[in-house]
Scaffold this motif. Structure first.
Motif, PDB file in Angstrom:
ATOM      1  N   ILE A 107      25.147 -22.091 -20.388  1.00  0.00           N
ATOM      2  CA  ILE A 107      23.699 -21.985 -20.173  1.00  0.00           C
ATOM      3  C   ILE A 107      23.076 -23.378 -20.093  1.00  0.00           C
ATOM      4  N   THR A 108      23.504 -24.287 -20.979  1.00  0.00           N
ATOM      5  CA  THR A 108      22.981 -25.652 -20.964  1.00  0.00           C
ATOM      6  C   THR A 108      23.283 -26.327 -19.630  1.00  0.00           C
ATOM      7  N   GLY A 109      24.504 -26.179 -19.146  1.00  0.00           N
ATOM      8  CA  GLY A 109      24.879 -26.776 -17.863  1.00  0.00           C
ATOM      9  C   GLY A 109      24.106 -26.185 -16.702  1.00  0.00           C
ATOM     10  N   THR A 110      23.915 -24.863 -16.742  1.00  0.00           N
ATOM     11  CA  THR A 110      23.181 -24.201 -15.660  1.00  0.00           C
ATOM     12  C   THR A 110      21.722 -24.630 -15.633  1.00  0.00           C
ATOM     13  N   VAL A 111      21.088 -24.631 -16.789  1.00  0.00           N
ATOM     14  CA  VAL A 111      19.677 -25.011 -16.843  1.00  0.00           C
ATOM     15  C   VAL A 111      19.516 -26.495 -16.490  1.00  0.00           C
ATOM     16  N   SER A 112      20.405 -27.340 -16.983  1.00  0.00           N
ATOM     17  CA  SER A 112      20.328 -28.774 -16.660  1.00  0.00           C
ATOM     18  C   SER A 112      20.519 -28.998 -15.168  1.00  0.00           C
ATOM     19  N   GLY A 113      21.474 -28.308 -14.569  1.00  0.00           N
ATOM     20  CA  GLY A 113      21.684 -28.415 -13.127  1.00  0.00           C
ATOM     21  C   GLY A 113      20.482 -27.932 -12.342  1.00  0.00           C
ATOM     22  N   ALA A 114      19.876 -26.822 -12.802  1.00  0.00           N
ATOM     23  CA  ALA A 114      18.680 -26.312 -12.132  1.00  0.00           C
ATOM     24  C   ALA A 114      17.530 -27.314 -12.239  1.00  0.00           C
ATOM     25  N   LEU A 115      17.408 -27.990 -13.402  1.00  0.00           N
ATOM     26  CA  LEU A 115      16.366 -29.016 -13.550  1.00  0.00           C
ATOM     27  C   LEU A 115      16.597 -30.172 -12.583  1.00  0.00           C
ATOM     28  N   GLY A 164      13.708 -33.237 -19.553  1.00  0.00           N
ATOM     29  CA  GLY A 164      14.133 -31.846 -19.663  1.00  0.00           C
ATOM     30  C   GLY A 164      15.582 -31.655 -20.055  1.00  0.00           C
ATOM     31  N   VAL A 165      16.478 -32.437 -19.484  1.00  0.00           N
ATOM     32  CA  VAL A 165      17.907 -32.275 -19.769  1.00  0.00           C
ATOM     33  C   VAL A 165      18.213 -32.549 -21.246  1.00  0.00           C
ATOM     34  N   PRO A 166      17.707 -33.626 -21.862  1.00  0.00           N
ATOM     35  CA  PRO A 166      17.971 -33.809 -23.292  1.00  0.00           C
ATOM     36  C   PRO A 166      17.372 -32.694 -24.156  1.00  0.00           C
ATOM     37  N   VAL A 167      16.216 -32.167 -23.775  1.00  0.00           N
ATOM     38  CA  VAL A 167      15.612 -31.072 -24.544  1.00  0.00           C
ATOM     39  C   VAL A 167      16.496 -29.832 -24.464  1.00  0.00           C
ATOM     40  N   VAL A 168      16.967 -29.503 -23.278  1.00  0.00           N
ATOM     41  CA  VAL A 168      17.838 -28.342 -23.113  1.00  0.00           C
ATOM     42  C   VAL A 168      19.138 -28.538 -23.903  1.00  0.00           C
ATOM     43  N   SER A 208      19.543 -30.217 -26.595  1.00  0.00           N
ATOM     44  CA  SER A 208      19.307 -30.178 -28.038  1.00  0.00           C
ATOM     45  C   SER A 208      18.949 -28.785 -28.544  1.00  0.00           C
ATOM     46  N   LEU A 209      18.781 -27.805 -27.671  1.00  0.00           N
ATOM     47  CA  LEU A 209      18.404 -26.457 -28.090  1.00  0.00           C
ATOM     48  C   LEU A 209      19.551 -25.685 -28.730  1.00  0.00           C
ATOM     49  N   GLY A 210      20.769 -26.155 -28.579  1.00  0.00           N
ATOM     50  CA  GLY A 210      21.920 -25.481 -29.178  1.00  0.00           C
ATOM     51  C   GLY A 210      22.369 -24.254 -28.406  1.00  0.00           C
ATOM     52  N   LEU A 211      22.082 -24.193 -27.131  1.00  0.00           N
ATOM     53  CA  LEU A 211      22.522 -23.079 -26.302  1.00  0.00           C
ATOM     54  C   LEU A 211      23.999 -23.237 -25.980  1.00  0.00           C
ATOM     55  N   SER A 212      24.594 -22.219 -25.411  1.00  0.00           N
ATOM     56  CA  SER A 212      26.003 -22.319 -25.038  1.00  0.00           C
ATOM     57  C   SER A 212      26.166 -23.372 -23.943  1.00  0.00           C
ATOM     58  N   VAL A 213      27.388 -23.834 -23.795  1.00  0.00           N
ATOM     59  CA  VAL A 213      27.664 -24.894 -22.822  1.00  0.00           C
ATOM     60  C   VAL A 213      27.346 -24.425 -21.408  1.00  0.00           C
TER      61      VAL A 213
END
Length: 183
Positions: free
Chosen positions: A47-55, A34-38, A40-45
């Motif tokens: 949002i990417t950090g938040t979603v990765s942390g939530a995962l 999940g973290v590499p997919v998030v 690679s989506l090109g989201l802001s840093v």
């Protein structure tokens, strides 16, 4: 006549154990995939950090839920399966002098390389431009050396963390062997 009973060592392979194992595997795969997919989506840093942390937090919670679903007997069974395999595949207690020397070299080289590489980066520029292969190679070499060194080395490392442990060196006369004769 043998009668199969559900014990902590071998629980019945019911739906709870199967669901618990599936959740446990998902808790491992979720951050790895999940973290590499998030990222690679090109989201802001942010949002990417938040979603990765939530995962990552979700994966931890999912692991705890997996253990709760399996129950104590399922968890003990799974732990015995995994660590029982590692005990069988683990290193022997005693190894030969040649194997021990090779293991010590394999153990020391990555540690010394990681210590010296920041200072020697001007002489070896590929280390600073491509550090990942060197890091993976060093980690692999270090972990492999622990299996080559054998179980006695694990006891020596463990003794570092036991305050009352004392080093016991073999006497010089115990290393003397009779000369070999060839006939």
């Amino acid at each position: 006549m043998s009668e199969h009973t559900s014990t902590p060592e071998s629980p019945a392979a019911g739906w709870r154990l199967q669901l618990g194992v599936a959740l446990f595997v998902l808790s491992i795969v979720l951050p790895l995939a999940g973290v590499p997919v998030v990222a690679s989506l090109g989201l802001s840093v942010g949002i990417t950090g938040t979603v990765s942390g939530a995962l990552l937090v979700g994966a931890e919670v999912l692991g705890i839920v997996a253990i709760a679903v399996m129950g104590k007997s399922g968890y003990v069974y799974l732990k015995n399966c995994v660590f029982g395999f590692l005990k069988r595949a683990g290193p022997p207690m005693e190894v030969s002098r040649r194997r021990y020397t090779l293991g010590l070299v394999m153990f020391c080289v990555p540690i010394l390389f990681s210590w010296v590489s920041p200072y020697a980066s001007s002489w070896i520029p590929v280390v600073t431009t491509h550090p990942l292969p060197f890091a993976i190679g060093g980690d692999f070499l270090l972990l492999t050396s622990l299996f080559i060194l054998g179980g006695d080395f694990w006891d020596k490392v463990r003794a570092l963390f036991v305050r009352d442990a004392k080093a016991q060196f073999p006497s010089p006369t115990s290393n003397v062997t009779a000369p070999e004769t060839r006939g």
